[in-house]
Design an enzyme around this catalytic site. Structure first.
Site, PDB file in Angstrom:
ATOM      1  N   GLN A 106       0.835  -1.202   0.000  1.00  0.00           N
ATOM      2  CA  GLN A 106       0.000   0.000   0.000  1.00  0.00           C
ATOM      3  C   GLN A 106       0.868   1.250   0.000  1.00  0.00           C
ATOM      4  O   GLN A 106       0.558   2.240  -0.671  1.00  0.00           O
ATOM      5  CB  GLN A 106      -0.921  -0.016   1.211  1.00  0.00           C
ATOM      6  CG  GLN A 106      -1.910  -1.164   1.204  1.00  0.00           C
ATOM      7  CD  GLN A 106      -2.761  -1.212   2.456  1.00  0.00           C
ATOM      8  OE1 GLN A 106      -3.350  -0.215   2.859  1.00  0.00           O
ATOM      9  NE2 GLN A 106      -2.837  -2.380   3.077  1.00  0.00           N
ATOM     10  N   ASP A 128       3.900  -0.660  12.721  1.00  0.00           N
ATOM     11  CA  ASP A 128       2.740  -1.133  13.472  1.00  0.00           C
ATOM     12  C   ASP A 128       2.163   0.034  14.269  1.00  0.00           C
ATOM     13  O   ASP A 128       2.889   0.690  15.025  1.00  0.00           O
ATOM     14  CB  ASP A 128       3.195  -2.254  14.415  1.00  0.00           C
ATOM     15  CG  ASP A 128       2.056  -2.948  15.126  1.00  0.00           C
ATOM     16  OD1 ASP A 128       0.980  -2.334  15.273  1.00  0.00           O
ATOM     17  OD2 ASP A 128       2.245  -4.097  15.562  1.00  0.00           O
ATOM     18  N   ALA A 129       0.865   0.284  14.128  1.00  0.00           N
ATOM     19  CA  ALA A 129       0.225   1.386  14.850  1.00  0.00           C
ATOM     20  C   ALA A 129       0.250   1.187  16.349  1.00  0.00           C
ATOM     21  O   ALA A 129       0.067   2.153  17.104  1.00  0.00           O
ATOM     22  CB  ALA A 129      -1.225   1.542  14.378  1.00  0.00           C
ATOM     23  N   GLU A 146     -11.007   4.941   9.726  1.00  0.00           N
ATOM     24  CA  GLU A 146     -11.655   3.661   9.426  1.00  0.00           C
ATOM     25  C   GLU A 146     -10.661   2.508   9.315  1.00  0.00           C
ATOM     26  O   GLU A 146     -10.629   1.783   8.315  1.00  0.00           O
ATOM     27  CB  GLU A 146     -12.489   3.776   8.145  1.00  0.00           C
ATOM     28  CG  GLU A 146     -13.578   2.724   8.025  1.00  0.00           C
ATOM     29  CD  GLU A 146     -14.391   2.842   6.760  1.00  0.00           C
ATOM     30  OE1 GLU A 146     -14.326   1.918   5.933  1.00  0.00           O
ATOM     31  OE2 GLU A 146     -15.084   3.871   6.606  1.00  0.00           O
ATOM     32  N   HIS A 150      -8.864  -2.996  12.764  1.00  0.00           N
ATOM     33  CA  HIS A 150      -7.867  -3.967  12.321  1.00  0.00           C
ATOM     34  C   HIS A 150      -6.676  -4.053  13.271  1.00  0.00           C
ATOM     35  O   HIS A 150      -5.901  -5.008  13.188  1.00  0.00           O
ATOM     36  CB  HIS A 150      -7.330  -3.588  10.938  1.00  0.00           C
ATOM     37  CG  HIS A 150      -8.296  -3.812   9.817  1.00  0.00           C
ATOM     38  ND1 HIS A 150      -8.955  -4.997   9.618  1.00  0.00           N
ATOM     39  CD2 HIS A 150      -8.702  -2.989   8.811  1.00  0.00           C
ATOM     40  CE1 HIS A 150      -9.729  -4.907   8.550  1.00  0.00           C
ATOM     41  NE2 HIS A 150      -9.596  -3.702   8.043  1.00  0.00           N
TER      42      HIS A 150
END
Length: 279
Positions: A106, A128-129, A146, A150
């Site tokens: 992405q 990684d968030a 949005e 996840h």
């Protein structure tokens, strides 16, 4: 963390459609990969072009709830193909924009498609968030458009967002939020549909109520500021997305998405914009 650590079947299919040059996929999801917002849902015409415009409006509403402005440093977690970063780049000046995503594929598209205007800076970072690779107090605003459902842990993400935000900074998100009385039904239905959902959308945790968010904010150093239910404004999304899924041959995805449509129409799940101030 590499892409192999996560399952992204929805993006596997979408990237294939983009690779094939599917014009509807490019228009609908080449920039934003999220739902749309219609001020007057009755005016939605069901076209892909109308949906794409609505997706941009949703992006802007979330960013505005975070009080984004000129001269800020802004982090967009789960940035997808860079649509939110592109929107911010077009709207604001002298901003430092960072898009973070766990999927390098992405980010490759985002880097190709999104270029900074003069005076702005843009970086796309794999990560990684829930383990943000940034220094403490280094951002004015953190966004998650949005995608938080996840993440492996909302609590870890909120703690990390608070860590990288400056005092007085803002966190703004949008999410599908079930009503409290709906939770027993959702947990029961998970026994039957969770595997199908994961095969279409990957890991999804839709068990977080508004009360859960309020408690989470309190426990992680945030003050809740905006709690806006925009469910009715997003409903025209579903017929468009379901049609595109079925036309691409993904019947199961269309059926699951239509089920989510009915949860919203019956008031059992709300689509909400939430923003929080860092103490």
């Amino acid at each position: 963390m590499s892409k192999t650590n996560v399952q992204l079947p929805y993006f596997d299919e979408l990237l294939e459609q983009l690779r094939k040059g599917n014009p509807d996929a490019i228009q609908a999801f080449g920039r934003h990969v999220h739902w749309g917002y219609w001020e007057n849902p009755d005016a939605a015409d069901g076209s892909v072009a109308d949906f794409a415009e609505a997706a941009e409006r949703l992006c802007r509403r979330v960013c505005d709830s975070g009080s984004v402005g000129d001269g800020m440093r802004i982090l967009d977690c789960g940035c997808g193909f860079g649509g939110t970063i592109a929107s911010l780049n077009e709207r604001f000046s002298n901003v430092q924009l960072v898009g973070l995503n766990i999927d390098e594929r992405q980010l490759e598209r985002a880097r190709k498609e999104v270029k900074p205007r003069a005076g702005n800076q843009i970086d796309f970072v794999q990560g990684d968030a829930c383990e943000l690779p940034f220094e403490d107090a280094s951002f004015d605003v953190v966004l998650a458009v949005e995608c938080i459902f996840h993440f492996p842990s909302r609590e870890r993400f909120f703690k990390e967002a608070r860590r990288v935000l400056k005092p007085g900074g803002k966190l703004a998100i949008c999410d599908f939020v079930p009503t409290s009385f709906m939770m027993p039904f959702i947990k029961f239905m998970d026994l039957f549909v969770k595997n199908s959902v994961s095969q279409v959308y990957g890991n999804v945790n839709s068990h977080y109520t508004l009360g859960d968010y309020q408690n989470l904010a309190k426990n992680t150093g945030f003050v809740s500021q905006i709690e806006e239910n925009i469910t009715s404004n997003t409903l025209p999304t579903y017929p468009v997305v379901c049609r595109l899924m079925r036309e691409s041959g993904n019947i199961e995805a269309g059926n699951i998405t239509m089920g989510a449509d009915w949860l919203g129409r019956l008031g059992l799940t709300h689509y909400m914009i939430l923003s929080f101030d860092a103490k």
